[in-house]
Design a protein around this motif. Sequence first.
Motif, PDB file in Angstrom:
ATOM      1  N   ASP A  36       0.844  -1.195   0.000  1.00  0.00           N
ATOM      2  CA  ASP A  36       0.000   0.000   0.000  1.00  0.00           C
ATOM      3  C   ASP A  36       0.880   1.245   0.000  1.00  0.00           C
ATOM      4  O   ASP A  36       1.648   1.480   0.935  1.00  0.00           O
ATOM      5  N   MET A  37       0.763   2.038  -1.065  1.00  0.00           N
ATOM      6  CA  MET A  37       1.590   3.237  -1.195  1.00  0.00           C
ATOM      7  C   MET A  37       0.874   4.501  -0.706  1.00  0.00           C
ATOM      8  O   MET A  37       1.384   5.606  -0.895  1.00  0.00           O
ATOM      9  N   SER A  38      -0.288   4.338  -0.088  1.00  0.00           N
ATOM     10  CA  SER A  38      -1.007   5.496   0.451  1.00  0.00           C
ATOM     11  C   SER A  38      -0.098   6.311   1.361  1.00  0.00           C
ATOM     12  O   SER A  38       0.596   5.763   2.221  1.00  0.00           O
ATOM     13  N   GLY A  39      -0.101   7.635   1.170  1.00  0.00           N
ATOM     14  CA  GLY A  39       0.668   8.507   2.048  1.00  0.00           C
ATOM     15  C   GLY A  39       2.145   8.597   1.723  1.00  0.00           C
ATOM     16  O   GLY A  39       2.890   9.242   2.458  1.00  0.00           O
ATOM     17  N   LEU A  40       2.581   7.951   0.643  1.00  0.00           N
ATOM     18  CA  LEU A  40       3.992   8.006   0.286  1.00  0.00           C
ATOM     19  C   LEU A  40       4.390   9.434  -0.059  1.00  0.00           C
ATOM     20  O   LEU A  40       3.769  10.075  -0.906  1.00  0.00           O
ATOM     21  N   LYS A  41       5.420   9.923   0.614  1.00  0.00           N
ATOM     22  CA  LYS A  41       5.870  11.297   0.418  1.00  0.00           C
ATOM     23  C   LYS A  41       7.374  11.328   0.194  1.00  0.00           C
ATOM     24  O   LYS A  41       8.061  10.320   0.315  1.00  0.00           O
ATOM     25  N   LEU A  42       7.876  12.495  -0.110  1.00  0.00           N
ATOM     26  CA  LEU A  42       9.309  12.645  -0.333  1.00  0.00           C
ATOM     27  C   LEU A  42      10.110  12.354   0.933  1.00  0.00           C
ATOM     28  O   LEU A  42      11.298  12.043   0.859  1.00  0.00           O
ATOM     29  N   SER A  43       9.460  12.419   2.077  1.00  0.00           N
ATOM     30  CA  SER A  43      10.153  12.114   3.328  1.00  0.00           C
ATOM     31  C   SER A  43      10.595  10.653   3.376  1.00  0.00           C
ATOM     32  O   SER A  43      11.416  10.265   4.207  1.00  0.00           O
ATOM     33  N   ALA A  44      10.059   9.839   2.462  1.00  0.00           N
ATOM     34  CA  ALA A  44      10.459   8.431   2.391  1.00  0.00           C
ATOM     35  C   ALA A  44      11.940   8.291   2.096  1.00  0.00           C
ATOM     36  O   ALA A  44      12.541   7.241   2.341  1.00  0.00           O
ATOM     37  N   LEU A  45      12.539   9.359   1.604  1.00  0.00           N
ATOM     38  CA  LEU A  45      13.972   9.354   1.311  1.00  0.00           C
ATOM     39  C   LEU A  45      14.775   8.990   2.554  1.00  0.00           C
ATOM     40  O   LEU A  45      15.806   8.312   2.470  1.00  0.00           O
ATOM     41  N   SER A  46      14.274   9.411   3.723  1.00  0.00           N
ATOM     42  CA  SER A  46      14.999   9.134   4.970  1.00  0.00           C
ATOM     43  C   SER A  46      14.911   7.669   5.379  1.00  0.00           C
ATOM     44  O   SER A  46      15.673   7.207   6.229  1.00  0.00           O
ATOM     45  N   HIS A  47      13.971   6.909   4.771  1.00  0.00           N
ATOM     46  CA  HIS A  47      13.803   5.501   5.118  1.00  0.00           C
ATOM     47  C   HIS A  47      14.534   4.567   4.165  1.00  0.00           C
ATOM     48  O   HIS A  47      14.554   3.359   4.397  1.00  0.00           O
ATOM     49  N   ILE A  48      15.110   5.111   3.125  1.00  0.00           N
ATOM     50  CA  ILE A  48      15.668   4.260   2.078  1.00  0.00           C
ATOM     51  C   ILE A  48      16.765   3.346   2.612  1.00  0.00           C
ATOM     52  O   ILE A  48      16.842   2.168   2.239  1.00  0.00           O
ATOM     53  N   LYS A  49      17.614   3.857   3.492  1.00  0.00           N
ATOM     54  CA  LYS A  49      18.708   3.039   4.021  1.00  0.00           C
ATOM     55  C   LYS A  49      18.169   1.812   4.747  1.00  0.00           C
ATOM     56  O   LYS A  49      18.633   0.678   4.520  1.00  0.00           O
ATOM     57  N   LEU A  93      15.088   0.469   4.521  1.00  0.00           N
ATOM     58  CA  LEU A  93      14.366  -0.386   3.582  1.00  0.00           C
ATOM     59  C   LEU A  93      15.339  -1.189   2.719  1.00  0.00           C
ATOM     60  O   LEU A  93      15.073  -2.349   2.379  1.00  0.00           O
ATOM     61  N   THR A  94      16.463  -0.569   2.373  1.00  0.00           N
ATOM     62  CA  THR A  94      17.484  -1.266   1.596  1.00  0.00           C
ATOM     63  C   THR A  94      18.091  -2.410   2.401  1.00  0.00           C
ATOM     64  O   THR A  94      18.341  -3.500   1.871  1.00  0.00           O
ATOM     65  N   MET A  95      18.313  -2.178   3.686  1.00  0.00           N
ATOM     66  CA  MET A  95      18.855  -3.226   4.548  1.00  0.00           C
ATOM     67  C   MET A  95      17.922  -4.431   4.584  1.00  0.00           C
ATOM     68  O   MET A  95      18.357  -5.581   4.414  1.00  0.00           O
ATOM     69  N   MET A  96      16.623  -4.187   4.774  1.00  0.00           N
ATOM     70  CA  MET A  96      15.671  -5.287   4.862  1.00  0.00           C
ATOM     71  C   MET A  96      15.511  -5.981   3.514  1.00  0.00           C
ATOM     72  O   MET A  96      15.391  -7.210   3.439  1.00  0.00           O
TER      73      MET A  96
END
Length: 334
Positions: free
Chosen positions: A157-170, A172-175
């Motif tokens: 579910d991509m609801s609410g996806l914002k540019l702030s997701a940039l801070s989660h990339i590290k 999410l990449t690990m998982m």
Amino acid sequence: MAVASEDSAAQLAALVDQVDEPQKATFQNMHQGYPRATLLRFLKAREWSVPKAHKMLVDCLNWRIQNHIDDILNKPIIPIDLYREIRDSQLVGLSGYSKEGLPVFALGVGLSTFDKASVHYYVQSHIQINEYRDRVILPTATKKYGRYIGKCIKVLDMSGLKLSALSHIKLLTMMSTVDDLNYPEKTLTYYVVNAPYVFSACWKVVKPLLQERTKIKIQVLQGCGRDELLKIMDYDSLPYFCRSGSNNSYRVSAAGADNCYSLDHPFHQQLYSYVKQQASKQPSLPKQGSLHVDVPGADIEGTKIVKTIESELNKIADCNKLARSLNDLHIDVA
């Protein structure tokens, strides 16, 4: 291909027979009575190259041993209030099963905040769900449906996806790296729903970078995807955010009994109870604190994709800043 795959599986099986006893023990915990299916997963992940699949599998076995993955379901995240906060900020849960008996996992990609605990807790929780899926959920489904079930379906579910997701990339990449290198080919299909512009822009540039075997697994559905998903699962198994004709909000539905993300949902209640029960069998009580798991380095393809996503998100952010600046300028002039 069938003959080639059988030959490759036989070659890989012969190589696995030569590994050390600790590696054999953790491999047995991995395959849960279906070693050939596990070998085929690693072969498929390495384009049927026996040497590459062998290296990938041995690396995985060593990772499991070095990080005590076989014991990770003995390590509850305590106190429970902390675990509840993790569940409220790392949105994942089992919503039901497909008509073919495959577990359906829902992931709230857009609304996960990952801001209630350290990275180590989120990685620990992610691996625990993987292990519970492989050691409990899938074997139970196999027994229920009378045939081997070794994969799941994921609805993102991509609801609410914002540019702030940039801070989660590290994180999410690990998982994602943990999954790619140690749990390959465990997902049959990824269904993406409620996709906003930010996702669409990234998907356009990322899709050409994906290998064909990965690309065909990802289906981006219109809106909440309800009609398409009902072709493969019953209504009761639909994640709650797919049951409406329009995008649902996690915060609106958070208190509902159908919210599979919540610690109060049967899936998470059973998972947490299972881990606590396993911990109670250990000679010493579990200690409070996260379990540190080494995350293997991402492969070249994964690294390239992450850098592309970061670049695209930064471009969108720059465009938004420019638009705001122009808008402010217009207001000042007016």
